[in-house]
Structure formats: C-alpha cells, structure tokens
Design a protein around this motif. Structure first.
Motif, PDB file in Angstrom:
ATOM      1  N   ALA A  35       8.096  69.125  36.324  1.00 46.81           N
ATOM      2  CA  ALA A  35       8.456  67.957  37.144  1.00 46.81           C
ATOM      3  C   ALA A  35       9.529  67.088  36.487  1.00 46.81           C
ATOM      4  N   ASN A  36       9.707  67.243  35.176  1.00 44.89           N
ATOM      5  CA  ASN A  36      10.740  66.453  34.496  1.00 44.89           C
ATOM      6  C   ASN A  36      12.114  66.921  34.992  1.00 44.89           C
ATOM      7  N   LYS A  37      12.881  66.011  35.528  1.00 44.17           N
ATOM      8  CA  LYS A  37      14.203  66.353  36.088  1.00 44.17           C
ATOM      9  C   LYS A  37      15.137  66.939  35.034  1.00 44.17           C
ATOM     10  N   GLN A  38      14.854  66.667  33.760  1.00 46.20           N
ATOM     11  CA  GLN A  38      15.685  67.205  32.681  1.00 46.20           C
ATOM     12  C   GLN A  38      15.355  68.667  32.365  1.00 46.20           C
ATOM     13  N   ASN A  39      14.164  69.116  32.783  1.00 43.16           N
ATOM     14  CA  ASN A  39      13.802  70.508  32.562  1.00 43.16           C
ATOM     15  C   ASN A  39      14.588  71.359  33.556  1.00 43.16           C
ATOM     16  N   ARG A  40      15.144  72.465  33.066  1.00 48.42           N
ATOM     17  CA  ARG A  40      16.039  73.278  33.883  1.00 48.42           C
ATOM     18  C   ARG A  40      15.345  74.423  34.618  1.00 48.42           C
ATOM     19  N   PHE A  41      14.013  74.464  34.576  1.00 49.62           N
ATOM     20  CA  PHE A  41      13.280  75.600  35.157  1.00 49.62           C
ATOM     21  C   PHE A  41      13.656  75.852  36.615  1.00 49.62           C
ATOM     22  N   TRP A  42      13.571  74.834  37.456  1.00 51.47           N
ATOM     23  CA  TRP A  42      13.804  75.041  38.888  1.00 51.47           C
ATOM     24  C   TRP A  42      15.274  75.365  39.174  1.00 51.47           C
ATOM     25  N   LYS A  43      16.196  74.805  38.402  1.00 47.97           N
ATOM     26  CA  LYS A  43      17.621  75.125  38.566  1.00 47.97           C
ATOM     27  C   LYS A  43      17.864  76.592  38.205  1.00 47.97           C
ATOM     28  N   VAL A  44      17.266  77.024  37.105  1.00 50.79           N
ATOM     29  CA  VAL A  44      17.432  78.409  36.658  1.00 50.79           C
ATOM     30  C   VAL A  44      16.829  79.367  37.683  1.00 50.79           C
ATOM     31  N   LEU A  45      15.613  79.096  38.105  1.00 51.76           N
ATOM     32  CA  LEU A  45      14.947  79.989  39.055  1.00 51.76           C
ATOM     33  C   LEU A  45      15.732  80.074  40.366  1.00 51.76           C
ATOM     34  N   ALA A  46      16.202  78.937  40.869  1.00 50.26           N
ATOM     35  CA  ALA A  46      16.978  78.922  42.107  1.00 50.26           C
ATOM     36  C   ALA A  46      18.269  79.727  41.943  1.00 50.26           C
ATOM     37  N   ALA A  47      18.937  79.580  40.806  1.00 50.86           N
ATOM     38  CA  ALA A  47      20.172  80.326  40.559  1.00 50.86           C
ATOM     39  C   ALA A  47      19.900  81.829  40.497  1.00 50.86           C
ATOM     40  N   VAL A  48      18.840  82.213  39.800  1.00 51.59           N
ATOM     41  CA  VAL A  48      18.482  83.631  39.692  1.00 51.59           C
ATOM     42  C   VAL A  48      18.198  84.224  41.071  1.00 51.59           C
TER      43      VAL A  48
END
Length: 159
Positions: A35-48
């Motif tokens: 949930a931390n906006k600084q964590n890149r998990f969701w950006k990475v997953l969406a890009a993949v």
C-alpha cells in the motif's frame, strides 16, 4: 508481537505465488499488500502484465486473479520495528499449504532477501517448491531501478 492483519489473495487457478516478508506499517494501516505509494510492486506487476497500474484493492485483486497470481507473506507474526525487515525477530511463519493445496502453484517468488531467507529456512522443508529470490520492490532497494525490477519480474512471471 504483531499478527499479519489480512488474508492471502489466491484462488483455485493461481499458478504463481509471490511472497513478501511482512506488511509495512502503511500496508497494515490500509489493510492490503504494498500500500505504500513508494513501493514499486504494483507498477512493476502492471508493466510486466502490460496493464494499467491498479488503483483500488478490488482492481489489484482482479489483476492478480486474471493473471493467476497469488500474493501472501511468509510471516504470520513477528516483532518488527516500523517496516524494517532487518528488525524482524521472533518469527512465526504462515502455513503456505493453504495456497499450495488449494491452488495450482507451479512457482514461487520471494519479494526481497528476508522473504527468501525465511522461506528457505522455515517453509521450503514442508512445501518442497523451490523459490526464486526476486529483488525487493521496496523504495529501500533504490539501487535496483524500475526497469531492472520489471525485467527480472517479467522473466519470473512469463517463463
């Protein structure tokens, strides 16, 4: 001791399991993973997955489900100072057989060193599925750029 505050995300069709260590302070407050906006998990997953970055918890759950990805953490409860993996002590691990026995898990990736170390030590002996150590998507892992993270996660998810 702090208990893990929310459930895993998975269903019977889940093939890939991504494990973190333990939710951050912000994730515990927001009651969902990364949930931390600084964590890149969701950006990475969406890009993949070549999708838009999910905005809501429901969007995140849908993205995971549509791509047969399960999400959980290795730790059920522990002592932790703020969100620092390095401070984690007195670990009790989650029973991953819940997902492994009720999904169709063919590979497991650990988001960061701590998740991987704990998985190898406490979980692998019972689950018997080798895990891949993935670089942490945390902003604390600033040395690993977004493009590098995306490429590594793409190789893990797509192959």
């Amino acid at each position: 001791m702090i208990n893990h505050p929310f459930l895993p995300v998975y269903d019977k069709d889940s093939e890939i399991l991504i494990l973190g260590s333990f939710p951050s302070v912000i994730s515990r407050k927001e009651n969902f993973y990364y949930a931390n906006k600084q964590n890149r998990f969701w950006k990475v997953l969406a890009a993949v997955l070549e999708k838009d970055v999910p905005a809501t918890v429901e969007d995140k759950k849908r993205l995971l489900s549509e791509n047969k990805i399960a999400l959980w953490d290795v730790i059920e409860s522990c002592e932790i100072i703020q969100s620092y993996d390095s401070s984690i002590r007195n670990v009790k691990v989650n029973d991953l057989s819940l997902i492994v026995n009720n999904g169709n898990i063919r590979k497991i990736g650990c988001n960061g060193d701590k998740a991987y170390q704990l998985y190898k030590k406490y979980v692998f002996p019972t689950v018997k599925i080798e895990a891949v150590r993935l670089p942490s998507t945390s902003s604390a892992n600033a040395g690993c750029k977004l493009d590098n993270l995306t490429q590594i996660y793409r190789e893990f998810i797509k192959h």
